[in-house]
Write an enzyme that holds these catalytic residues in place. Structure first.
Site, short mmCIF file in Angstrom:
data_model
loop_
_atom_site.label_atom_id
_atom_site.label_comp_id
_atom_site.label_asym_id
_atom_site.label_seq_id
_atom_site.Cartn_x
_atom_site.Cartn_y
_atom_site.Cartn_z
N ASP A 43 6.47 0.78 -17.91
CA ASP A 43 7.41 -0.20 -17.36
C ASP A 43 8.46 0.62 -16.62
O ASP A 43 9.30 1.27 -17.24
CB ASP A 43 8.04 -1.01 -18.48
N SER A 78 9.44 -1.93 2.70
CA SER A 78 8.95 -3.19 3.24
C SER A 78 9.66 -3.58 4.52
O SER A 78 10.89 -3.36 4.66
CB SER A 78 9.12 -4.31 2.22
N TYR A 80 14.38 -8.63 -3.04
CA TYR A 80 13.33 -7.74 -2.56
C TYR A 80 13.82 -6.96 -1.33
O TYR A 80 13.69 -5.74 -1.25
CB TYR A 80 12.09 -8.56 -2.20
N LYS A 90 14.37 -2.88 -1.37
CA LYS A 90 13.53 -2.01 -0.54
C LYS A 90 14.37 -1.22 0.47
O LYS A 90 14.03 -0.07 0.79
CB LYS A 90 12.47 -2.85 0.19
#
Length: 257
Positions: free
Chosen positions: A59, A139, A152, A156
């Site tokens: 993890d 991304s 997100y 990123k």
């Protein structure tokens, strides 16, 4: 395959599915010994068995588990030459004003702190050998600030900043650090499209090449290059492996309630 990674030891996080699994397969095919770091024991063990690698349940949001991952790679194979920070598992599509602290914290833990901890842990091993490759999966979402995916996007872009900073600081050591922004039907892509199936065809149509890429055929070969000797003079860069989607941007306008 040409054995471009023969003798190298690579750790790939999130390697149980999608882009991570494709990178693990490509690295193994090029001769690398691969540590499959994956939260899902079932998929992680399956990929490790396929590539004759070593599975470590990890993890990446847990610092102790990240350190254990690196220790396992060194104890199993004697060194670490390549680190691919690919793991992701947080986030959902909703408006900025609806994002919760838990969403933001979860994204940063998985997508920024985890890679940072891993990079800190492997650097000493790479510096000692005078050779290392770090590939951070970033991304286009962050670059273009796509709607609905604030946590997100922000994570990123933070990872890209980490990439450039480490590349600058580590340049004299023989360790190069680069970001790869893939446009591929990854595990995360499939999950989002499963929740919003109307978006997948639109995503294909919106790509200049008319399709979203394949993890193994389109993304993994570039990850091989970034892990190879051919990448010795390339550092701090972002490679957009997205069918040209970054050139003019991509129309991404999911309906947000």
């Amino acid at each position: 395959m040409t054995g471009r990674l023969a003798g190298r030891v690579a750790v790939v996080t999130g390697a149980g599915d999608g882009i991570g699994a494709a990178v693990a397969r490509a690295y193994a095919a090029e001769g690398a010994r691969v540590v499959v770091a994956e939260l899902s024991e079932e998929s992680g063990r399956a990929v490790a068995a396929e590539v004759d690698g070593h599975f470590v349940r990890t993890d990446v949001s847990d610092k102790a588990q990240v350190h254990a991952m690196v220790d396992a790679a060194v104890s199993t194979y004697g060194s670490i030459d390549v680190l691919v920070n690919n793991a992701w598992g947080a986030g959902s599509i909703c408006r900025v004003e609806d994002k919760t602290d838990a969403m933001i914290d979860g994204a940063l833990s998985v997508g920024f702190r985890g890679p940072l901890w891993a990079m800190q842990a492997v650097f000493g091993h790479m510096k000692e050998r005078g050779w290392g490759r770090v590939v951070n999966m970033c991304s286009l979402n962050g670059v273009n600030a796509h709607v609905g995916s604030l946590e997100y996007n922000a994570t990123k872009e933070a990872l890209r900043t980490l990439t450039r900073t480490a590349a600058r600081e580590w340049a004299p050591t023989g360790v190069v650090v680069n970001a790869l922004c893939p446009g591929a039907k990854s595990a995360a892509f499939r999950r989002v499209m499963g929740e919003h199936p109307e978006l997948e065809a639109a995503a294909d149509r919106g790509n200049p090449m008319g399709r979203i890429g394949d993890p193994l055929e389109d993304i993994a070969p570039v990850a091989v290059f970034l892990a190879s000797e051919d990448c010795r003079y390339l550092t701090g860069n972002t490679l957009f492996v997205d069918g040209g989607a970054h050139i003019n941007g991509v129309a991404w306008q999911p309906e947000l309630p």
